[in-house]
Design a protein around this motif. Structure first.
Motif, mmCIF file in Angstrom:
data_model
loop_
_atom_site.group_PDB
_atom_site.id
_atom_site.type_symbol
_atom_site.label_atom_id
_atom_site.label_comp_id
_atom_site.label_asym_id
_atom_site.label_seq_id
_atom_site.Cartn_x
_atom_site.Cartn_y
_atom_site.Cartn_z
ATOM 1 N N VAL A 113 -4.311 -43.991 2.760
ATOM 2 C CA VAL A 113 -5.653 -43.433 2.585
ATOM 3 C C VAL A 113 -6.673 -44.527 2.300
ATOM 4 N N ALA A 114 -6.228 -45.646 1.751
ATOM 5 C CA ALA A 114 -7.147 -46.769 1.486
ATOM 6 C C ALA A 114 -7.741 -47.317 2.775
ATOM 7 N N MET A 115 -7.113 -47.033 3.924
ATOM 8 C CA MET A 115 -7.612 -47.509 5.202
ATOM 9 C C MET A 115 -8.789 -46.674 5.714
ATOM 10 N N ILE A 116 -9.019 -45.501 5.131
ATOM 11 C CA ILE A 116 -10.062 -44.626 5.666
ATOM 12 C C ILE A 116 -11.104 -44.218 4.628
ATOM 13 N N VAL A 117 -10.928 -44.623 3.353
ATOM 14 C CA VAL A 117 -11.928 -44.291 2.340
ATOM 15 C C VAL A 117 -12.323 -45.553 1.584
ATOM 16 N N GLY A 118 -13.488 -45.516 0.931
ATOM 17 C CA GLY A 118 -13.980 -46.681 0.219
ATOM 18 C C GLY A 118 -13.766 -46.623 -1.283
ATOM 19 N N ARG A 119 -13.206 -45.540 -1.794
ATOM 20 C CA ARG A 119 -13.011 -45.395 -3.232
ATOM 21 C C ARG A 119 -11.744 -46.105 -3.695
ATOM 22 N N ASP A 120 -11.577 -46.260 -4.995
ATOM 23 C CA ASP A 120 -10.366 -46.867 -5.555
ATOM 24 C C ASP A 120 -9.193 -45.914 -5.353
ATOM 25 N N THR A 121 -8.065 -46.449 -4.906
ATOM 26 C CA THR A 121 -6.912 -45.591 -4.602
ATOM 27 C C THR A 121 -5.682 -45.892 -5.448
ATOM 28 N N GLN A 122 -5.698 -46.991 -6.216
ATOM 29 C CA GLN A 122 -4.468 -47.450 -6.851
ATOM 30 C C GLN A 122 -3.924 -46.494 -7.913
ATOM 31 N N ASP A 123 -4.789 -45.662 -8.505
ATOM 32 C CA ASP A 123 -4.340 -44.747 -9.558
ATOM 33 C C ASP A 123 -4.343 -43.287 -9.115
#
Length: 299
Positions: A113-123
């Motif tokens: 999902v990090a490939m298609i959104v600009g928000r933080d995804t790690q948590d």
């Protein structure tokens, strides 16, 4: 007929990696030009004026290129360019990839999902990853499919290329950051204007294929969204699937407490909801194709 063939070609081929690994995709070329303009002109005390003039020049250039391409005899060039600048197949592939990755592990889902959104995804947990993918699907259905089709139908290749360069500029410099709040102001505002009708068309199409009889909740919640346009397809998708979207998320380590869209909908989301979203994307595409065929016959 050009519109129909372009939609079919995009749905069949998407973005073939063997081609775009050898030559730059037109959207990539637009991005490089916009990046050069940002580095060259985003300076000094008159950044809003410089950004406005930059956008005007980019739109003139895009319109002239589109006009020249339309002078080529036949419709093959029109069909190919339309197919290249549509994003139905690539959108479906990227969104489905998130669902497939989530079935492997939460970490795989976050990376996808990090490939298609600009928000933080790690948590993110599984529900947050799923919401992010579905929100991206709804917004990009408007930006990447319905809006390009609309502006091509209205103004041919000039309209399509002007829309794409504006939308690309908005995605690169249209943020309210210290660097881009002034320089990207015109790109953000013009993108809002160009998406005004397509976003609402997208919401209507999603509502039609999701078989929800009452559109009132969409019309009530969409205008409350932080974006004047993204709220429409997002609200339609949320109510169409009876799920809660949006809500709190983090950007660059800063939590933003956005309200949920359709807060009464399901919050416990997972890969099956992404599968359902993909089905909505294809049903919306199919309805758009049918309407395009009918318009072609009638006109």
């Amino acid at each position: 007929m050009t519109l129909i063939l372009g939609m079919l070609l995009d749905a069949l081929l998407g973005e073939p990696r063997w081609l775009w690994s050898r030559i730059p995709h037109p959207a990539v070329a637009m991005g490089r030009l916009i990046g050069w303009c940002d580095r060259s002109f985003n300076t000094g005390p008159r950044r809003r004026l410089m950004g406005t003039m930059t956008l005007i020049e980019l739109c003139i250039l895009a319109g002239v290129i589109g006009w020249l391409l339309q002078l080529i005899p036949g419709k093959v060039v029109d069909v190919v360019i339309l197919a290249i600048l549509l994003a139905q197949r690539s959108l479906v592939d990227h969104v489905q990839a998130v669902g497939d990755a989530l079935r492997l592990s939460l970490g795989d889902g976050r990376r996808s999902v990090a490939m298609i959104v600009g928000r933080d995804t790690q948590d993110m947990d599984t529900a947050a990853v799923t919401r992010s993918a579905i929100e991206s699907a709804a917004e990009n259905l408007s930006d990447g499919v319905i809006a390009p089709l609309f502006w091509f139908a209205v103004a041919g290749l000039p309209g399509l290329l002007i829309y794409k360069v504006t939308n690309t500029a908005d995605s690169m410099i249209g943020y309210r950051t210290p660097r881009h709040a002034e320089f990207g102001w015109a790109a953000a505002r013009f993108d809002d204007l160009l998406n005004l009708i397509p976003a609402r068309l997208t919401a209507a199409l999603i509502w039609a294929v999701a078989s929800r009889p009452n559109p009132a909740p969409i019309m009530q919640e969409a205008p409350l969204h932080r974006s004047p346009n993204a709220g429409w397809p997002e609200a339609a998708m949320a109510h169409g699937l009876d799920i809660a979207l949006s809500g709190p998320r983090s950007y660059e380590g800063a939590l933003r407490d956005y309200p949920f869209v359709n807060a009464a909908g399901r919050h416990d989301l997972g890969p099956d909801d992404i599968d359902q979203t993909v089905r909505v994307l294809w049903r919306t595409w199919a309805l758009t194709l049918v309407l395009s065929v009918l318009a072609t016959i009638l006109i």
